[in-house]
Design an enzyme around this catalytic site. Structure first.
Site, PDB file in Angstrom:
ATOM      1  N   CYS A 276       0.828  -1.199   0.000  1.00 30.29           N
ATOM      2  CA  CYS A 276       0.000   0.000   0.000  1.00 30.29           C
ATOM      3  C   CYS A 276       0.875   1.266   0.000  1.00 30.29           C
ATOM      4  O   CYS A 276       1.591   1.510  -0.957  1.00 30.29           O
ATOM      5  CB  CYS A 276      -0.976  -0.029   1.171  1.00 30.29           C
ATOM      6  SG  CYS A 276      -2.402   1.044   0.928  1.00 30.29           S
ATOM      7  N   HIS A 360      -3.492  -5.205  -0.027  1.00 30.12           N
ATOM      8  CA  HIS A 360      -3.292  -5.698   1.335  1.00 30.12           C
ATOM      9  C   HIS A 360      -3.326  -7.223   1.381  1.00 30.12           C
ATOM     10  O   HIS A 360      -4.396  -7.816   1.547  1.00 30.12           O
ATOM     11  CB  HIS A 360      -4.372  -5.133   2.264  1.00 30.12           C
ATOM     12  CG  HIS A 360      -4.176  -3.702   2.617  1.00 30.12           C
ATOM     13  ND1 HIS A 360      -3.616  -3.290   3.810  1.00 30.12           N
ATOM     14  CD2 HIS A 360      -4.440  -2.572   1.919  1.00 30.12           C
ATOM     15  CE1 HIS A 360      -3.561  -1.971   3.836  1.00 30.12           C
ATOM     16  NE2 HIS A 360      -4.063  -1.510   2.699  1.00 30.12           N
ATOM     17  N   GLU A 362      -2.486  -9.116   3.748  1.00 30.14           N
ATOM     18  CA  GLU A 362      -2.793  -9.633   5.088  1.00 30.14           C
ATOM     19  C   GLU A 362      -4.283  -9.911   5.265  1.00 30.14           C
ATOM     20  O   GLU A 362      -4.676 -10.616   6.201  1.00 30.14           O
ATOM     21  CB  GLU A 362      -2.302  -8.660   6.165  1.00 30.14           C
ATOM     22  CG  GLU A 362      -3.189  -7.483   6.464  1.00 30.14           C
ATOM     23  CD  GLU A 362      -3.141  -6.379   5.429  1.00 30.14           C
ATOM     24  OE1 GLU A 362      -3.896  -5.402   5.567  1.00 30.14           O
ATOM     25  OE2 GLU A 362      -2.346  -6.491   4.468  1.00 30.14           O
TER      26      GLU A 362
END
EC number: 6.3.5.5
Length: 389
Positions: A276, A360, A362
């Site tokens: 990001c 992202h 995660e």
């Protein structure tokens, strides 16, 4: 007993458009850039994502709050967004982990919100005209006054919002992912050791990091240290890292000159992985430029093409700026592209192997298609550390 009528609230945009609804959360007045997120769920993670600093976040899905709020799914210590805009809050919240309602949580965090407006019309306006400055108020309900305040409020371009959300001191991170996800990761990585001092040491430059990122790094057996985003390369290298992670964060990457300098000095000395804002900062440190997107990419359903494998990943994204194709330095290779608008979604440094993505991996909340990127970073860490996974 009859409930008291809901307090009125108004949202005004800098173009003169005004929406009237009811107060949600805390009373007061707040300004920010009005943006939208297309996720159907994950509102708690959105509320606690520091990347939303300075933004009035509109949820496109009409019903919010049906599963309440819990203390497990927080992505940071508290909220960072400027305000919250929804169509309707569920009157009942039902989930075995729920500890309270959405409105009560917003109130406890001092977040001003609005419900009961036509969010579809609002999103169509932002999509057509672009993200714009706005003001959300429960105290001033005069349209002309609110529009004037929206026009006078600061935008995101040129502001260093990272200083407002990054930690002030380093932290040793020890928390891991939930048991189910850990089993999934270790089975894929064939790695079950945690906490061994011989394991790779990752230093995370925290520009406004979501907590699921260090959880992923820790659950792969790494020692994890979090440092403020303005840490110098010298300070980081004194910690003897085997790799450096560049986190997500809010706003414009261009004014973060301290980060450009540190990242440039770290390249080639240790493996580097960014996501990001970290993706943008790595690119700028290498000589690239960034630009502001018309209305940004925010949601858990953004398609990205891996140019090397030809596979499409469904990704979670949250950014209003992107790396510019024009003038991209020769040292950077584009590895991923956003299939909605063909913007750059990933780069790799040809000489050092440093890499970054605009989304992202995660996945908090969001799909798990991109977990492999943590494994790719782990391979670099293990090689640097001399560990056989």
């Amino acid at each position: 007993m009859m409930s008291s009528p809901a307090k009125a609230a108004k949202l005004a945009l800098e173009d003169g458009t005004v929406y009237t609804g009811t107060s949600l959360g805390a009373e007061g007045e707040t300004t920010g850039e009005v943006v939208f997120n297309t996720s159907m769920t994950g509102y708690q993670e959105i509320l606690t994502d520091p990347s939303y600093r300075g933004q009035l976040v509109t949820m496109t899905y009409p019903e919010m709050g049906n599963y309440g709020i819990n203390s497990i799914d927080l992505e940071n210590r508290g909220t960072s967004l400027a305000g919250f805009i929804i169509r309707n809050e569920s009157r009942m919240h039902s989930n075995y982990r729920s500890e309270g309602s959405l409105s009560d949580y917003l109130n406890s965090q001092g977040v001003v919100g609005i419900a009961g407006i036509d969010t579809r019309a609002l999103v169509r306006r932002i999509r057509s005209e672009g993200a714009m400055r706005g003001v959300l108020s429960t105290t001033d309900l005069d349209d002309a006054s609110l529009v004037a305040k929206a026009k006078a409020s600061p935008g995101l371009v040129g502001r260093d919002l990272v200083q407002e959300v990054m930690p002030t001191q380093l932290e040793k991170w020890t928390n891991e992912l939930d048991d189910w996800t850990i089993r999934e990761i270790r089975e894929a990585a064939k790695d079950a050791s945690i906490g061994d001092d011989s394991r790779p040491h990752v230093v995370c430059m925290d520009f406004g990091m979501k907590w699921n990122i260090p959880r992923h790094l820790r659950s792969r057996g790494n020692r994890v240290t979090i440092v403020p985003g303005n840490a110098s390369a010298d300070d980081i290298l004194k910690m003897d890292p085997d790799g450096v992670f560049l986190s997500n964060g809010p706003g414009d990457p261009e004014p973060l000159t301290y980060a450009h300098k540190a990242i440039g000095e770290l390249l080639g000395q240790v493996p580097v992985f960014g996501i990001c804002l970290g993706h943008q900062l790595l690119s700028v440190a290498c000589g690239a430029k960034t630009f502001k997107l018309k209305f940004g990419h925010r949601g858990a359903n953004q398609p990205v093409l891996d140019l090397e494998t030809g596979k499409v990943e469904i990704t979670s994204q949250n950014h209003g700026f992107a790396v510019d194709d024009q003038g991209l330095p020769d040292c950077l290779e584009v590895t991923h592209r956003n299939l909605n608008d063909d913007t750059i979604a990933g780069v790799r440094h040809k000489d050092t192997g440093a890499f970054a993505v605009q989304y992202h991996p995660e996945a908090a909340a969001g799909p798990h298609d991109s977990h492999y990127l943590f494994s790719r970073f782990q391979e670099q860490l293990n090689e640097k550390c001399g560990v056989t996974a």
